[in-house]
Design a protein around this motif. Structure first.
Motif, PDB file in Angstrom:
ATOM      1  N   PHE A 167     -36.146  -8.218  -9.138  1.00 49.16           N
ATOM      2  CA  PHE A 167     -37.580  -8.010  -8.957  1.00 49.16           C
ATOM      3  C   PHE A 167     -38.057  -6.632  -9.412  1.00 49.16           C
ATOM      4  O   PHE A 167     -39.250  -6.427  -9.611  1.00 49.16           O
ATOM      5  CB  PHE A 167     -37.959  -8.231  -7.486  1.00 49.16           C
ATOM      6  CG  PHE A 167     -37.905  -9.669  -7.070  1.00 49.16           C
ATOM      7  CD1 PHE A 167     -38.915 -10.547  -7.400  1.00 49.16           C
ATOM      8  CD2 PHE A 167     -36.814 -10.153  -6.368  1.00 49.16           C
ATOM      9  CE1 PHE A 167     -38.865 -11.878  -7.031  1.00 49.16           C
ATOM     10  CE2 PHE A 167     -36.750 -11.487  -5.985  1.00 49.16           C
ATOM     11  CZ  PHE A 167     -37.777 -12.353  -6.325  1.00 49.16           C
ATOM     12  N   LEU A 168     -37.137  -5.676  -9.550  1.00 45.32           N
ATOM     13  CA  LEU A 168     -37.473  -4.374 -10.115  1.00 45.32           C
ATOM     14  C   LEU A 168     -36.605  -4.203 -11.356  1.00 45.32           C
ATOM     15  O   LEU A 168     -35.506  -3.669 -11.288  1.00 45.32           O
ATOM     16  CB  LEU A 168     -37.228  -3.255  -9.099  1.00 45.32           C
ATOM     17  CG  LEU A 168     -38.150  -3.271  -7.880  1.00 45.32           C
ATOM     18  CD1 LEU A 168     -37.708  -2.253  -6.850  1.00 45.32           C
ATOM     19  CD2 LEU A 168     -39.604  -3.034  -8.271  1.00 45.32           C
ATOM     20  N   PRO A 169     -37.081  -4.703 -12.521  1.00 51.44           N
ATOM     21  CA  PRO A 169     -36.249  -4.896 -13.708  1.00 51.44           C
ATOM     22  C   PRO A 169     -35.598  -3.648 -14.296  1.00 51.44           C
ATOM     23  O   PRO A 169     -34.601  -3.744 -14.995  1.00 51.44           O
ATOM     24  CB  PRO A 169     -37.219  -5.529 -14.715  1.00 51.44           C
ATOM     25  CG  PRO A 169     -38.576  -5.169 -14.228  1.00 51.44           C
ATOM     26  CD  PRO A 169     -38.466  -5.105 -12.738  1.00 51.44           C
ATOM     27  N   ASN A 170     -36.153  -2.468 -14.045  1.00 50.29           N
ATOM     28  CA  ASN A 170     -35.545  -1.271 -14.621  1.00 50.29           C
ATOM     29  C   ASN A 170     -35.819  -0.065 -13.723  1.00 50.29           C
ATOM     30  O   ASN A 170     -36.631  -0.133 -12.791  1.00 50.29           O
ATOM     31  CB  ASN A 170     -36.064  -1.018 -16.042  1.00 50.29           C
ATOM     32  CG  ASN A 170     -37.586  -0.982 -16.093  1.00 50.29           C
ATOM     33  OD1 ASN A 170     -38.210  -0.154 -15.431  1.00 50.29           O
ATOM     34  ND2 ASN A 170     -38.179  -1.880 -16.867  1.00 50.29           N
ATOM     35  N   GLU A 196     -37.522 -14.567 -14.814  1.00 48.91           N
ATOM     36  CA  GLU A 196     -37.317 -15.713 -15.704  1.00 48.91           C
ATOM     37  C   GLU A 196     -36.974 -16.992 -14.946  1.00 48.91           C
ATOM     38  O   GLU A 196     -37.345 -18.086 -15.342  1.00 48.91           O
ATOM     39  CB  GLU A 196     -36.198 -15.407 -16.707  1.00 48.91           C
ATOM     40  CG  GLU A 196     -36.536 -14.317 -17.709  1.00 48.91           C
ATOM     41  CD  GLU A 196     -37.585 -14.751 -18.719  1.00 48.91           C
ATOM     42  OE1 GLU A 196     -37.855 -15.961 -18.820  1.00 48.91           O
ATOM     43  OE2 GLU A 196     -38.150 -13.877 -19.398  1.00 48.91           O
ATOM     44  N   GLU A 197     -36.238 -16.865 -13.829  1.00 54.24           N
ATOM     45  CA  GLU A 197     -35.724 -18.033 -13.131  1.00 54.24           C
ATOM     46  C   GLU A 197     -36.764 -18.765 -12.296  1.00 54.24           C
ATOM     47  O   GLU A 197     -36.494 -19.833 -11.750  1.00 54.24           O
ATOM     48  CB  GLU A 197     -34.554 -17.638 -12.218  1.00 54.24           C
ATOM     49  CG  GLU A 197     -33.299 -17.157 -12.952  1.00 54.24           C
ATOM     50  CD  GLU A 197     -33.402 -15.698 -13.381  1.00 54.24           C
ATOM     51  OE1 GLU A 197     -34.438 -15.075 -13.082  1.00 54.24           O
ATOM     52  OE2 GLU A 197     -32.457 -15.199 -14.016  1.00 54.24           O
ATOM     53  N   ILE A 198     -37.978 -18.209 -12.168  1.00 54.47           N
ATOM     54  CA  ILE A 198     -39.009 -18.834 -11.354  1.00 54.47           C
ATOM     55  C   ILE A 198     -39.440 -20.161 -11.964  1.00 54.47           C
ATOM     56  O   ILE A 198     -39.695 -20.265 -13.169  1.00 54.47           O
ATOM     57  CB  ILE A 198     -40.227 -17.904 -11.207  1.00 54.47           C
ATOM     58  CG1 ILE A 198     -39.827 -16.627 -10.474  1.00 54.47           C
ATOM     59  CG2 ILE A 198     -41.356 -18.605 -10.459  1.00 54.47           C
ATOM     60  CD1 ILE A 198     -39.385 -16.833  -9.052  1.00 54.47           C
ATOM     61  N   ALA A 235     -44.017 -22.965  -9.466  1.00 54.82           N
ATOM     62  CA  ALA A 235     -44.127 -21.738  -8.673  1.00 54.82           C
ATOM     63  C   ALA A 235     -44.888 -20.667  -9.440  1.00 54.82           C
ATOM     64  O   ALA A 235     -45.686 -19.916  -8.859  1.00 54.82           O
ATOM     65  CB  ALA A 235     -42.740 -21.239  -8.291  1.00 54.82           C
ATOM     66  N   LYS A 236     -44.660 -20.597 -10.758  1.00 55.71           N
ATOM     67  CA  LYS A 236     -45.372 -19.606 -11.577  1.00 55.71           C
ATOM     68  C   LYS A 236     -46.869 -19.873 -11.580  1.00 55.71           C
ATOM     69  O   LYS A 236     -47.680 -18.933 -11.535  1.00 55.71           O
ATOM     70  CB  LYS A 236     -44.829 -19.609 -13.007  1.00 55.71           C
ATOM     71  CG  LYS A 236     -43.509 -18.876 -13.157  1.00 55.71           C
ATOM     72  CD  LYS A 236     -43.161 -18.665 -14.611  1.00 55.71           C
ATOM     73  CE  LYS A 236     -41.904 -17.801 -14.742  1.00 55.71           C
ATOM     74  NZ  LYS A 236     -41.568 -17.488 -16.132  1.00 55.71           N
ATOM     75  N   ILE A 237     -47.252 -21.152 -11.631  1.00 51.71           N
ATOM     76  CA  ILE A 237     -48.681 -21.501 -11.587  1.00 51.71           C
ATOM     77  C   ILE A 237     -49.279 -21.085 -10.244  1.00 51.71           C
ATOM     78  O   ILE A 237     -50.359 -20.484 -10.184  1.00 51.71           O
ATOM     79  CB  ILE A 237     -48.874 -23.012 -11.824  1.00 51.71           C
ATOM     80  CG1 ILE A 237     -48.458 -23.381 -13.251  1.00 51.71           C
ATOM     81  CG2 ILE A 237     -50.324 -23.418 -11.564  1.00 51.71           C
ATOM     82  CD1 ILE A 237     -48.477 -24.864 -13.533  1.00 51.71           C
ATOM     83  N   PHE A 238     -48.556 -21.378  -9.166  1.00 56.15           N
ATOM     84  CA  PHE A 238     -49.023 -21.021  -7.821  1.00 56.15           C
ATOM     85  C   PHE A 238     -49.196 -19.512  -7.684  1.00 56.15           C
ATOM     86  O   PHE A 238     -50.253 -19.029  -7.252  1.00 56.15           O
ATOM     87  CB  PHE A 238     -48.043 -21.545  -6.772  1.00 56.15           C
ATOM     88  CG  PHE A 238     -48.344 -21.060  -5.380  1.00 56.15           C
ATOM     89  CD1 PHE A 238     -49.335 -21.665  -4.622  1.00 56.15           C
ATOM     90  CD2 PHE A 238     -47.635 -19.997  -4.828  1.00 56.15           C
ATOM     91  CE1 PHE A 238     -49.622 -21.216  -3.336  1.00 56.15           C
ATOM     92  CE2 PHE A 238     -47.911 -19.545  -3.549  1.00 56.15           C
ATOM     93  CZ  PHE A 238     -48.913 -20.155  -2.800  1.00 56.15           C
TER      94      PHE A 238
END
Length: 229
Positions: A7-10, A66-68, A72-75
């Motif tokens: 969730f915190l990519p970098n 990416e795995e979402i 769920a992404k629409i929501f």
């Protein structure tokens, strides 16, 4: 740690996240100190508004994973559109100090409380704009990577226009993000009632301002990626 990395990519995003936490706690401390000294809790609403400002950032951190699942992404995407205006809404809180005395008086000197309030609200405005910028920036780069450069900037313009209209609904119609769930009928009625020339002018001016702020912060963020400054 793997969940945190997801969730915190970098490290840069993590450092910004920590900085925003410091700014947020500093603002909350200023509100608490003012309440303690003046025995007046009128500015506690700033802390609630700050909580709402953090929601779109958390939603954008979820959306870039990416795995979402697509559903769920629409929501979460719809939720982000609903809550994103809260980050920039702080700009309108300057109205609470518009009648203060900011000039030096021969009788009372400077009004310390007025200037304290100005700096306190400015800190919340600054924090809200930065939180909103990072939230928007993360989605901007995601869309740019997936669809293209122009799609990314079209998203920015659309997001700032919708955000400005959301701020209008919040400040003048007194609607909140959760009314989408708790009172959708009144929300739709208020939205239809709110369309007028003054609303259009307000949205145009504010979205222009917010877009300029985003462009400025975006270009500042790119400095570290260049070889020369």
């Amino acid at each position: 740690m793997n969940l945190l990395n997801k969730f915190l990519p970098n490290k840069r995003t993590f450092n910004l996240f920590v900085m925003f936490l410091i700014l947020s706690f500093s603002g909350c401390f200023m509100v608490a100190l003012r309440t303690l000294i003046t025995l007046n809790s009128n500015y506690f609403f700033l802390i609630w508004n700050l909580f709402l400002a953090w929601i779109p950032l958390f939603l954008s951190l979820i959306l870039i994973v990416e795995e979402i699942h697509k559903v769920a992404k629409i929501f979460f995407g719809v939720a982000w559109i609903i809550f994103y205006p809260n980050a920039s809404y702080f700009i309108t809180d300057f109205i609470h100090i518009s009648r203060g005395g900011y000039h030096l008086s021969s009788h009372t000197g400077i009004e310390v409380v007025v200037w304290y309030d100005f700096l306190m609200i400015s800190l919340f405005v600054f924090t809200g704009l930065l939180i909103g910028f990072l939230s928007l920036y993360l989605l901007h780069k995601k869309i740019e990577k997936k669809i293209g450069f122009h799609a990314g900037w079209r998203f920015i313009i659309a997001a700032e226009i919708l955000s400005s209209y959301g701020i209008y609904l919040g400040r003048f119609i007194r609607l909140n993000s959760w009314h989408v769930v708790t009172n959708p009928y009144n929300l739709v009625k208020s939205v239809l009632w709110s369309f007028n020339f003054e609303t259009l002018i307000f949205v145009i001016i504010l979205s222009f301002f917010l877009t300029l702020i985003y462009i400025a912060l975006y270009n500042i963020s790119q400095l570290s990626k260049q070889n020369s400054y």
